[in-house]
Design a protein around this motif. Structure first.
Motif, PDB file in Angstrom:
ATOM      1  N   ILE A  65       0.846  -1.200   0.000  1.00 28.73           N
ATOM      2  CA  ILE A  65       0.000   0.000   0.000  1.00 28.73           C
ATOM      3  C   ILE A  65       0.879   1.248   0.000  1.00 28.73           C
ATOM      4  O   ILE A  65       0.655   2.173  -0.776  1.00 28.73           O
ATOM      5  CB  ILE A  65      -0.950  -0.009   1.216  1.00 28.73           C
ATOM      6  CG1 ILE A  65      -2.008  -1.095   1.032  1.00 28.73           C
ATOM      7  CG2 ILE A  65      -1.605   1.356   1.414  1.00 28.73           C
ATOM      8  CD1 ILE A  65      -2.843  -1.353   2.253  1.00 28.73           C
ATOM      9  N   GLU A  66       1.902   1.258   0.870  1.00 30.94           N
ATOM     10  CA  GLU A  66       2.795   2.416   0.921  1.00 30.94           C
ATOM     11  C   GLU A  66       3.545   2.585  -0.391  1.00 30.94           C
ATOM     12  O   GLU A  66       3.729   3.704  -0.867  1.00 30.94           O
ATOM     13  CB  GLU A  66       3.780   2.282   2.082  1.00 30.94           C
ATOM     14  CG  GLU A  66       3.152   2.561   3.424  1.00 30.94           C
ATOM     15  CD  GLU A  66       4.173   2.601   4.540  1.00 30.94           C
ATOM     16  OE1 GLU A  66       5.341   2.957   4.291  1.00 30.94           O
ATOM     17  OE2 GLU A  66       3.795   2.266   5.664  1.00 30.94           O
ATOM     18  N   LEU A  67       3.991   1.476  -0.978  1.00 30.84           N
ATOM     19  CA  LEU A  67       4.703   1.546  -2.246  1.00 30.84           C
ATOM     20  C   LEU A  67       3.786   2.078  -3.344  1.00 30.84           C
ATOM     21  O   LEU A  67       4.198   2.897  -4.168  1.00 30.84           O
ATOM     22  CB  LEU A  67       5.249   0.166  -2.616  1.00 30.84           C
ATOM     23  CG  LEU A  67       6.284   0.107  -3.711  1.00 30.84           C
ATOM     24  CD1 LEU A  67       7.479   1.001  -3.384  1.00 30.84           C
ATOM     25  CD2 LEU A  67       6.746  -1.315  -3.921  1.00 30.84           C
ATOM     26  N   SER A  68       2.538   1.641  -3.332  1.00 34.30           N
ATOM     27  CA  SER A  68       1.574   2.133  -4.315  1.00 34.30           C
ATOM     28  C   SER A  68       1.350   3.637  -4.136  1.00 34.30           C
ATOM     29  O   SER A  68       1.303   4.385  -5.120  1.00 34.30           O
ATOM     30  CB  SER A  68       0.254   1.380  -4.149  1.00 34.30           C
ATOM     31  OG  SER A  68      -0.737   1.939  -4.950  1.00 34.30           O
ATOM     32  N   ARG A  75       2.544   9.271  -5.747  1.00 29.38           N
ATOM     33  CA  ARG A  75       3.142  10.571  -5.404  1.00 29.38           C
ATOM     34  C   ARG A  75       4.322  10.889  -6.320  1.00 29.38           C
ATOM     35  O   ARG A  75       4.533  12.039  -6.698  1.00 29.38           O
ATOM     36  CB  ARG A  75       3.619  10.581  -3.941  1.00 29.38           C
ATOM     37  CG  ARG A  75       2.519  10.583  -2.902  1.00 29.38           C
ATOM     38  CD  ARG A  75       1.894  11.958  -2.676  1.00 29.38           C
ATOM     39  NE  ARG A  75       2.803  13.004  -2.331  1.00 29.38           N
ATOM     40  CZ  ARG A  75       3.151  13.378  -1.109  1.00 29.38           C
ATOM     41  NH1 ARG A  75       2.637  12.737  -0.078  1.00 29.38           N
ATOM     42  NH2 ARG A  75       3.992  14.370  -0.915  1.00 29.38           N
ATOM     43  N   LEU A  76       5.105   9.871  -6.697  1.00 27.23           N
ATOM     44  CA  LEU A  76       6.231  10.073  -7.608  1.00 27.23           C
ATOM     45  C   LEU A  76       5.721  10.550  -8.964  1.00 27.23           C
ATOM     46  O   LEU A  76       6.267  11.493  -9.543  1.00 27.23           O
ATOM     47  CB  LEU A  76       7.039   8.777  -7.765  1.00 27.23           C
ATOM     48  CG  LEU A  76       8.197   8.800  -8.752  1.00 27.23           C
ATOM     49  CD1 LEU A  76       9.232   9.847  -8.355  1.00 27.23           C
ATOM     50  CD2 LEU A  76       8.837   7.431  -8.869  1.00 27.23           C
ATOM     51  N   ALA A  77       4.662   9.905  -9.453  1.00 29.25           N
ATOM     52  CA  ALA A  77       4.099  10.315 -10.749  1.00 29.25           C
ATOM     53  C   ALA A  77       3.586  11.746 -10.673  1.00 29.25           C
ATOM     54  O   ALA A  77       3.808  12.550 -11.598  1.00 29.25           O
ATOM     55  CB  ALA A  77       2.968   9.366 -11.154  1.00 29.25           C
ATOM     56  N   ALA A  78       2.928  12.102  -9.559  1.00 23.11           N
ATOM     57  CA  ALA A  78       2.423  13.469  -9.400  1.00 23.11           C
ATOM     58  C   ALA A  78       3.577  14.464  -9.319  1.00 23.11           C
ATOM     59  O   ALA A  78       3.518  15.548  -9.920  1.00 23.11           O
ATOM     60  CB  ALA A  78       1.548  13.566  -8.153  1.00 23.11           C
ATOM     61  N   ALA A  79       4.639  14.094  -8.596  1.00 25.32           N
ATOM     62  CA  ALA A  79       5.803  14.979  -8.469  1.00 25.32           C
ATOM     63  C   ALA A  79       6.487  15.149  -9.828  1.00 25.32           C
ATOM     64  O   ALA A  79       6.943  16.248 -10.167  1.00 25.32           O
ATOM     65  CB  ALA A  79       6.775  14.427  -7.434  1.00 25.32           C
ATOM     66  N   LEU A  80       6.575  14.069 -10.598  1.00 28.97           N
ATOM     67  CA  LEU A  80       7.184  14.164 -11.931  1.00 28.97           C
ATOM     68  C   LEU A  80       6.367  15.092 -12.835  1.00 28.97           C
ATOM     69  O   LEU A  80       6.930  15.802 -13.664  1.00 28.97           O
ATOM     70  CB  LEU A  80       7.309  12.781 -12.570  1.00 28.97           C
ATOM     71  CG  LEU A  80       8.430  11.885 -12.049  1.00 28.97           C
ATOM     72  CD1 LEU A  80       8.326  10.498 -12.665  1.00 28.97           C
ATOM     73  CD2 LEU A  80       9.788  12.499 -12.326  1.00 28.97           C
ATOM     74  N   LEU A 138      11.032   9.156   1.985  1.00 28.85           N
ATOM     75  CA  LEU A 138      12.438   8.963   1.655  1.00 28.85           C
ATOM     76  C   LEU A 138      12.909   7.515   1.845  1.00 28.85           C
ATOM     77  O   LEU A 138      13.531   6.958   0.943  1.00 28.85           O
ATOM     78  CB  LEU A 138      13.320   9.933   2.431  1.00 28.85           C
ATOM     79  CG  LEU A 138      14.761  10.011   1.967  1.00 28.85           C
ATOM     80  CD1 LEU A 138      14.842  10.349   0.490  1.00 28.85           C
ATOM     81  CD2 LEU A 138      15.534  11.031   2.776  1.00 28.85           C
ATOM     82  N   PRO A 139      12.590   6.862   2.979  1.00 29.56           N
ATOM     83  CA  PRO A 139      13.016   5.455   3.099  1.00 29.56           C
ATOM     84  C   PRO A 139      12.407   4.568   2.009  1.00 29.56           C
ATOM     85  O   PRO A 139      13.087   3.726   1.429  1.00 29.56           O
ATOM     86  CB  PRO A 139      12.520   5.036   4.482  1.00 29.56           C
ATOM     87  CG  PRO A 139      12.378   6.310   5.240  1.00 29.56           C
ATOM     88  CD  PRO A 139      11.999   7.344   4.219  1.00 29.56           C
ATOM     89  N   LEU A 140      11.132   4.754   1.722  1.00 31.40           N
ATOM     90  CA  LEU A 140      10.498   3.958   0.667  1.00 31.40           C
ATOM     91  C   LEU A 140      11.014   4.348  -0.709  1.00 31.40           C
ATOM     92  O   LEU A 140      11.088   3.512  -1.613  1.00 31.40           O
ATOM     93  CB  LEU A 140       8.974   4.144   0.697  1.00 31.40           C
ATOM     94  CG  LEU A 140       8.251   3.408   1.812  1.00 31.40           C
ATOM     95  CD1 LEU A 140       6.786   3.768   1.805  1.00 31.40           C
ATOM     96  CD2 LEU A 140       8.424   1.918   1.684  1.00 31.40           C
TER      97      LEU A 140
END
Length: 190
Positions: free
Chosen positions: A110-113, A118-123, A177-179
């Motif tokens: 769930i956290e990875l998803s 969030r990574l896609a949104a940040a990109l 950051l850890p994930l």
């Protein structure tokens, strides 16, 4: 243990059983306690042994060495109880670990998803050229030289875009950051 007339052996046998019970219960209870270290459990083991003796013992063929038989029975019953408890404990421990692993895996997924979203949104917040440089570097594993040649920009511009992308992503994803590190390892970026 309630004995009824139907369960009683012949009268002489009932008297013999009662005498054995009264004579040996206390010492057998103490013996079982020395093995099990639990007063009530020791009492249950001895009572169960006497119940089995009552139900299965061949009173007609009694040879008189019953005291050794009683001690041996209590000893084996006590050891069997300890062994059974160890098996149950081992099973419960394995089950608990498996459940924890499954829970951890589910929570991690769930956290990875969430991190991937969030990574896609940040990109998407990055300027187009910057995002393109980052994606070519991280998703397609191109070297800076190759990106420079492919996009027709200088090597310094590629480095500047990557620096900006990484800075923005670090800021946007600081709680992850850890994930983020795990994701980068999973994707082969580190």
């Amino acid at each position: 243990m309630q004995l009824t007339e139907q369960t009683l052996p012949a009268t002489g046998h009932a008297t013999r059983f009662e005498a054995l019970f009264k004579q040996h219960f206390g010492e057998l209870h103490e013996y079982a306690y020395s093995i099990l270290r639990d007063w009530d459990l020791a009492e249950d083991v001895v009572a169960s042994m006497f119940l089995r003796l009552w139900e299965k013992y061949n009173w007609e063929e009694e040879k008189g060495a019953i005291r050794a038989y009683l001690y041996r029975s209590v000893y084996h019953d006590s050891l069997n109880y300890i062994r059974d408890q160890k098996v149950k404990t081992r099973y419960q421990t394995r089950t608990a670990h498996a459940m924890k692993d499954e829970t951890d895996n589910a929570a991690g997924k769930i956290e990875l998803s969430q991190l991937e979203k969030r990574l896609a949104a940040a990109l998407n917040t990055l300027p187009e050229k910057c995002r393109t440089v980052f994606q070519l570097s991280r998703y397609e594993n191109l070297k800076y030289q190759e990106i420079s040649a492919k996009l027709g920009i200088s090597l310094k511009t590629v480095e500047a875009h990557m620096g900006k992308a990484l800075k923005t992503l670090r800021f946007e994803l600081q709680e992850y950051l850890p994930l983020f590190v795990i994701l980068f390892l999973k994707l082969g970026w580190l």
